[in-house]
Design a protein around this motif. Structure first.
Motif, PDB file in Angstrom:
ATOM      1  N   MET A  50       0.850  -1.201   0.000  1.00  0.00           N
ATOM      2  CA  MET A  50       0.000   0.000   0.000  1.00  0.00           C
ATOM      3  C   MET A  50       0.880   1.243   0.000  1.00  0.00           C
ATOM      4  N   THR A  51       0.499   2.239  -0.787  1.00  0.00           N
ATOM      5  CA  THR A  51       1.247   3.489  -0.854  1.00  0.00           C
ATOM      6  C   THR A  51       0.590   4.547   0.025  1.00  0.00           C
ATOM      7  N   LEU A  52       1.278   5.676   0.176  1.00  0.00           N
ATOM      8  CA  LEU A  52       0.699   6.778   0.950  1.00  0.00           C
ATOM      9  C   LEU A  52      -0.644   7.217   0.355  1.00  0.00           C
ATOM     10  N   MET A  53      -0.701   7.296  -0.971  1.00  0.00           N
ATOM     11  CA  MET A  53      -1.933   7.785  -1.601  1.00  0.00           C
ATOM     12  C   MET A  53      -3.062   6.768  -1.523  1.00  0.00           C
ATOM     13  N   THR A  54      -2.767   5.482  -1.762  1.00  0.00           N
ATOM     14  CA  THR A  54      -3.845   4.490  -1.693  1.00  0.00           C
ATOM     15  C   THR A  54      -4.344   4.333  -0.261  1.00  0.00           C
ATOM     16  N   ASP A  55      -3.449   4.488   0.707  1.00  0.00           N
ATOM     17  CA  ASP A  55      -3.874   4.444   2.107  1.00  0.00           C
ATOM     18  C   ASP A  55      -4.778   5.634   2.423  1.00  0.00           C
ATOM     19  N   PHE A  56      -4.416   6.803   1.911  1.00  0.00           N
ATOM     20  CA  PHE A  56      -5.228   8.002   2.119  1.00  0.00           C
ATOM     21  C   PHE A  56      -6.601   7.858   1.447  1.00  0.00           C
ATOM     22  N   ILE A  57      -6.615   7.360   0.214  1.00  0.00           N
ATOM     23  CA  ILE A  57      -7.875   7.219  -0.522  1.00  0.00           C
ATOM     24  C   ILE A  57      -8.797   6.232   0.178  1.00  0.00           C
TER      25      ILE A  57
ATOM     26  N   GLU B  48      -7.083  12.041 -21.709  1.00  0.00           N
ATOM     27  CA  GLU B  48      -7.306  11.756 -20.294  1.00  0.00           C
ATOM     28  C   GLU B  48      -6.140  12.275 -19.458  1.00  0.00           C
ATOM     29  N   LEU B  49      -6.446  12.706 -18.249  1.00  0.00           N
ATOM     30  CA  LEU B  49      -5.419  13.220 -17.362  1.00  0.00           C
ATOM     31  C   LEU B  49      -4.472  12.115 -16.929  1.00  0.00           C
ATOM     32  N   GLN B  50      -3.189  12.350 -17.106  1.00  0.00           N
ATOM     33  CA  GLN B  50      -2.164  11.429 -16.632  1.00  0.00           C
ATOM     34  C   GLN B  50      -1.517  12.040 -15.390  1.00  0.00           C
ATOM     35  N   PRO B  51      -1.811  11.510 -14.206  1.00  0.00           N
ATOM     36  CA  PRO B  51      -1.297  12.139 -12.978  1.00  0.00           C
ATOM     37  C   PRO B  51       0.216  12.142 -12.930  1.00  0.00           C
ATOM     38  N   ILE B  52       0.755  13.182 -12.340  1.00  0.00           N
ATOM     39  CA  ILE B  52       2.215  13.257 -12.211  1.00  0.00           C
ATOM     40  C   ILE B  52       2.730  12.205 -11.248  1.00  0.00           C
ATOM     41  N   ILE B  53       1.871  11.763 -10.340  1.00  0.00           N
ATOM     42  CA  ILE B  53       2.214  10.682  -9.416  1.00  0.00           C
ATOM     43  C   ILE B  53       1.078   9.662  -9.442  1.00  0.00           C
ATOM     44  N   ALA B  54       1.393   8.446  -9.842  1.00  0.00           N
ATOM     45  CA  ALA B  54       0.381   7.390  -9.851  1.00  0.00           C
ATOM     46  C   ALA B  54       0.099   6.962  -8.420  1.00  0.00           C
ATOM     47  N   PRO B  55      -1.169   6.882  -8.037  1.00  0.00           N
ATOM     48  CA  PRO B  55      -1.497   6.550  -6.644  1.00  0.00           C
ATOM     49  C   PRO B  55      -0.886   5.245  -6.148  1.00  0.00           C
ATOM     50  N   ASP B  56      -0.720   4.270  -7.054  1.00  0.00           N
ATOM     51  CA  ASP B  56      -0.221   2.957  -6.632  1.00  0.00           C
ATOM     52  C   ASP B  56       1.277   2.784  -6.845  1.00  0.00           C
ATOM     53  N   ASP B  57       2.008   3.886  -7.011  1.00  0.00           N
ATOM     54  CA  ASP B  57       3.458   3.821  -7.240  1.00  0.00           C
ATOM     55  C   ASP B  57       4.200   4.000  -5.915  1.00  0.00           C
ATOM     56  N   PRO B  58       4.738   2.909  -5.328  1.00  0.00           N
ATOM     57  CA  PRO B  58       5.409   3.033  -4.027  1.00  0.00           C
ATOM     58  C   PRO B  58       6.702   3.841  -4.089  1.00  0.00           C
ATOM     59  N   SER B  59       7.298   3.933  -5.274  1.00  0.00           N
ATOM     60  CA  SER B  59       8.542   4.688  -5.389  1.00  0.00           C
ATOM     61  C   SER B  59       8.329   6.187  -5.222  1.00  0.00           C
ATOM     62  N   ALA B  60       7.057   6.630  -5.307  1.00  0.00           N
ATOM     63  CA  ALA B  60       6.758   8.053  -5.176  1.00  0.00           C
ATOM     64  C   ALA B  60       6.578   8.497  -3.734  1.00  0.00           C
ATOM     65  N   ASP B  61       6.521   7.558  -2.807  1.00  0.00           N
ATOM     66  CA  ASP B  61       6.236   7.932  -1.414  1.00  0.00           C
ATOM     67  C   ASP B  61       7.276   8.878  -0.842  1.00  0.00           C
ATOM     68  N   GLY B  62       8.533   8.671  -1.199  1.00  0.00           N
ATOM     69  CA  GLY B  62       9.586   9.553  -0.683  1.00  0.00           C
ATOM     70  C   GLY B  62       9.392  10.983  -1.141  1.00  0.00           C
TER      71      GLY B  62
END
Length: 280
Positions: free
Chosen positions: A1-8, A230-244
């Motif tokens: 789980m990433t920061l964003m998926t946990d938040f969502i 379609e909008l391509q987010p700068i950070i994919a919600p399920d990308d764990p490498s983006a948490d930092g």
């Protein structure tokens, strides 16, 4: 789980929107808009989102009925759910529709409202022409559009600056704050044929979520259009490498917004909008 998926946490965008923006931002600004343009008769809520304005309209004694449209079907679905839960389902008719082609006959409405929708319309003049068409002669429009982030919206100005530095200048201004020019607003009313009666600034302290929630929520809606539009987010919600990087953005925002952080961790900061009253 990433920061964003946990938040969502499995919540839909309209559910998150209603939780984090409606109570502290859109509801109080809607109260101001309706006070400036008192509703009466047959009312229309354009780009209604989760239905903040339309539910307030439905509670007014002077309002006979309410129609509301939004181009996003999930927003309409959630607005309908909220209206039903509040016992207002028989007072509001929700429709998935474009502001550029309103599904109503000419001269239908006494008053119309558009809170924070004009900046998103692909053809703003056409949208206002549609408002003029469906308003009865002498009918009134009350509309609100945020000023630029750097002109009275400091929390979003800080976020814009951080995003531009990290991901590219093309991400600024953020969509909600991309049409903050007073002259540009005057121009689209002139072209539409709606008679602009007043254009004033309204600033009020808005309650926003804590910094971490603010960042995680807003990153969901920041991106660039892909080849399919379609909008391509700068950070994919399920990308764990983006948490930092997300943690770094949160830390930067915490440092920039210390003056607005309350004891409960929420943010209380000025937000500023242009308020327009016009007549058909």
């Amino acid at each position: 789980m990433t920061l964003m998926t946990d938040f969502i946490g499995g919540r839909s965008p309209p559910e998150l929107y209603e939780t984090y923006l409606s109570p502290g931002v859109f509801a109080p600004f809607a109260d101001d808009l309706l006070a400036r343009q008192p509703p009466t008769g047959d009312c229309l809520d354009i780009a209604c989102g989760t239905g903040v304005v339309s539910r307030k309209l439905a509670r007014h004694d002077a309002v006979e009925r309410v129609s509301a449209i939004d181009v996003a079907a999930p927003m309409i679905a959630h607005a309908t759910t909220l209206a039903t839960a509040e016992g207002l389902a028989d007072r509001i008719e929700y429709n998935v529709a474009s502001a550029l082609d309103l599904p109503f006959c000419d001269d239908r409405f006494d008053t119309a409202y558009c809170q924070q929708g004009i900046q998103f319309f692909p053809d703003r003049v056409q949208a206002l022409r549609e408002v003029r068409r469906v308003l009865r002669p002498g009918g009134r429009l009350g509309a609100a559009v945020w000023t630029a982030a750097s002109d009275g919206n400091p929390v979003f100005a800080a976020f814009e600056a951080i995003l531009a530095r990290r991901f590219g200048d093309d991400l600024a201004p953020l969509g909600p704050f991309a049409f903050g020019s007073r002259r540009a607003l005057q121009s689209i009313f002139e072209e539409s044929g709606l008679a602009l009666q007043s254009l004033e600034r309204h600033e009020a302290d808005a309650k926003l979520p804590g910094v971490a929630s603010f960042v995680l929520f807003d990153l969901m809606f920041v991106g660039r259009p892909g080849a399919d539009g379609e909008l391509q987010p700068i950070i994919a919600p399920d990308d764990p490498s983006a948490d930092g990087e997300i943690r770094e953005i949160i830390a930067e925002m915490e440092n920039a917004l210390q003056a607005y952080v309350q004891n409960d961790g929420s943010l209380l900061a000025p937000m500023t909008a242009h308020i327009m009253l016009a007549e058909a």
